[in-house]
Design an enzyme around this catalytic site. Structure first.
Site, PDB file in Angstrom:
ATOM      1  N   ASP A 106      69.822  77.491  -1.060  1.00  0.00           N
ATOM      2  CA  ASP A 106      68.654  77.336  -0.186  1.00  0.00           C
ATOM      3  C   ASP A 106      68.275  75.860   0.003  1.00  0.00           C
ATOM      4  OD1 ASP A 106      67.706  77.178  -2.831  1.00  0.00           O
ATOM      5  OD2 ASP A 106      66.024  78.523  -2.508  1.00  0.00           O
ATOM      6  N   HIS A 130      58.939  84.809  -5.149  1.00  0.00           N
ATOM      7  CA  HIS A 130      58.554  85.040  -6.546  1.00  0.00           C
ATOM      8  C   HIS A 130      57.906  83.798  -7.161  1.00  0.00           C
ATOM      9  CE1 HIS A 130      62.550  83.262  -6.583  1.00  0.00           C
ATOM     10  NE2 HIS A 130      62.250  82.790  -7.779  1.00  0.00           N
TER      11      HIS A 130
END
Length: 191
Positions: A106, A130
């Site tokens: 990412d 999260h």
């Protein structure tokens, strides 16, 4: 991805009714012929790394700063932008860049898009990772969100939505409870 039928506001502030997944509704506001990198930041400042790809071999170290959309929340890139990434990231080059800059996928995506291609990320607040506290998301806004997340940090430390329905032994992530809140007509949902 959530399939939600609800009244929502488009980017111009006008009501529109959607009977499709929230992600599809969100993406309908963006032209796929334009460069779009949509995501949610998980850090407060741009990531700053040593420029390991620079061709300048001077003694002074050069740094690169860029934002990235956290993979835990999800991110989207337009077809137009994906096509521009092909020469840089296809054929195993993406993994090579990950290894060279020593960052996960990412972050590498953000590096390629924001640093190499000079295209900024558009922050989508309805993506949730999260890495943000799920308990602070309000239940009356659940149907407007695109993604949710869950993480158990330790035996008794859990990051999950604050929603009542199924017992946590049956639904530790609260995703089943969320599904029944949004789609109460399923037979397995409590009445």
């Amino acid at each position: 991805m959530l399939l939600v039928t609800s009244k929502i506001l488009n980017r111009e502030g006008k009501n529109k009714t959607s009977k499709q997944p929230r992600l599809v509704t969100l993406l309908s506001d963006y032209n796929p012929q334009e460069d779009w990198y949509l995501g949610k930041r998980s850090i407060k400042t741009p990531l700053k790394i040593l420029n390991r790809e620079g061709k300048n071999k001077t003694s002074k170290q050069q740094f690169v700063k860029f934002w990235f959309g956290t993979g835990g929340a999800g991110y989207c890139i337009s077809r137009a932008l994906a096509l521009k990434m092909l020469p840089i990231a296809s054929g195993g080059k993406f993994i090579s860049i990950c290894e060279k800059i020593r960052l996960p996928d990412d972050c590498t995506m953000g590096y390629i898009i924001e640093h190499r291609l000079q295209r900024p990320m558009t922050v989508i607040e309805e993506f949730h990772s999260h890495l943000e506290p799920m308990k602070f998301l309000h239940q009356d806004k659940f149907s407007q969100q695109v993604t949710f997340s869950y993480m158990q940090y330790a035996k008794d430390v859990v990051n999950r939505l604050n929603i009542e329905s199924f017992d946590t032994s049956v639904d530790p992530t609260r995703f089943l409870s969320l599904h029944c809140l949004l789609f109460p007509y399923f037979t397995y949902c409590p009445k």
